[in-house]
Design an enzyme around this catalytic site. Structure first.
Site, short mmCIF file in Angstrom:
data_model
loop_
_atom_site.label_atom_id
_atom_site.label_comp_id
_atom_site.label_asym_id
_atom_site.label_seq_id
_atom_site.Cartn_x
_atom_site.Cartn_y
_atom_site.Cartn_z
N LYS A 103 0.82 -1.21 0.00
CA LYS A 103 0.00 0.00 0.00
C LYS A 103 0.87 1.27 0.00
O LYS A 103 2.08 1.19 0.24
CB LYS A 103 -0.92 -0.03 1.21
CG LYS A 103 -1.92 -1.18 1.18
CD LYS A 103 -2.78 -1.18 2.43
CE LYS A 103 -3.81 -2.29 2.42
NZ LYS A 103 -4.67 -2.23 3.60
N TYR B 111 -12.65 -3.02 -4.09
CA TYR B 111 -13.36 -3.02 -2.80
C TYR B 111 -14.88 -3.13 -2.96
O TYR B 111 -15.62 -2.81 -2.04
CB TYR B 111 -13.00 -1.76 -2.00
CG TYR B 111 -11.55 -1.74 -1.57
CD1 TYR B 111 -11.08 -2.65 -0.63
CD2 TYR B 111 -10.66 -0.81 -2.09
CE1 TYR B 111 -9.74 -2.65 -0.24
CE2 TYR B 111 -9.33 -0.80 -1.70
CZ TYR B 111 -8.88 -1.71 -0.77
OH TYR B 111 -7.56 -1.71 -0.38
N ASN C 174 -1.74 -0.21 6.95
CA ASN C 174 -1.12 -1.44 7.43
C ASN C 174 -0.22 -2.13 6.42
O ASN C 174 -0.07 -3.34 6.43
CB ASN C 174 -2.19 -2.39 7.98
CG ASN C 174 -3.23 -2.78 6.96
OD1 ASN C 174 -3.10 -2.45 5.78
ND2 ASN C 174 -4.25 -3.50 7.38
N HIS D 50 -1.80 -5.62 1.49
CA HIS D 50 -3.07 -6.32 1.28
C HIS D 50 -2.73 -7.69 0.70
O HIS D 50 -1.83 -7.81 -0.12
CB HIS D 50 -3.95 -5.57 0.27
CG HIS D 50 -5.03 -6.43 -0.32
ND1 HIS D 50 -6.24 -6.64 0.31
CD2 HIS D 50 -5.07 -7.18 -1.46
CE1 HIS D 50 -6.98 -7.46 -0.42
NE2 HIS D 50 -6.29 -7.80 -1.50
N GLU E 97 -9.35 -10.47 -7.91
CA GLU E 97 -8.40 -9.37 -7.75
C GLU E 97 -7.28 -9.44 -8.78
O GLU E 97 -6.88 -8.41 -9.34
CB GLU E 97 -7.85 -9.36 -6.33
CG GLU E 97 -8.90 -9.02 -5.28
CD GLU E 97 -8.42 -9.19 -3.85
OE1 GLU E 97 -7.26 -9.61 -3.63
OE2 GLU E 97 -9.22 -8.88 -2.94
#
Length: 141
Positions: A12, A52, A119, A122, A133
């Site tokens: 990310k 998402y 974080n 992913h 994905e």
């Protein structure tokens, strides 16, 4: 019977900005997984909305999309024996505060007290998510 799988891994924007791409990739390769595709890119609103989609309408989605558009991401397709489960174990729990030491999030992510948890990574959570994905991020595969 083989359990060789593919998963999507994203480093990310916080992980890219803080210089953790090499460390994330090192841990993936040290575990014995193979990089099938790798790309540094800017994710656009349409790609992220599709990524998402299962969370559409939830209050955290737009802040998450905005965060994911805040800088470049590294997208990777990773292959290996039970790699979906294995990478999620390497990544650690979603909350960086409770992620175990030795995991990517436990070692590299911090809770900055922001609305969206930054974080670092992913990873797809199931074979179905991985297929969906990977098709979004790497349609040529």
């Amino acid at each position: 019977m083989s359990d060789v799988q593919r998963t999507l891994v994203l480093v990310k924007p916080d992980g890219v900005a803080r210089g953790h791409v090499g460390e994330v990739l090192r841990r993936i390769e040290a575990k014995g997984y193979t990089l099938v595709a790798l790309e540094l890119r800017e994710a656009d609103e349409a790609l992220l909305a599709e990524h998402y989609a299962e969370h559409a309408g939830k209050p955290f989605v737009q802040p998450l999309i905005d965060f994911m558009r805040s800088g470049p991401v590294v997208a990777a397709v990773v292959e290996g024996q039970r790699v979906i489960e294995g990478f999620r174990s390497l990544a650690g729990t979603t909350d960086p505060t409770t992620a175990a030491p030795g995991t990517i999030r436990g070692d590299l992510a911090r809770d900055w007290g922001r609305k969206v948890i930054e974080n670092v990574v992913h990873g797809s959570d199931s074979p179905e998510s991985a297929a969906r994905e990977i098709a979004l991020w790497f349609p040529a595969l």
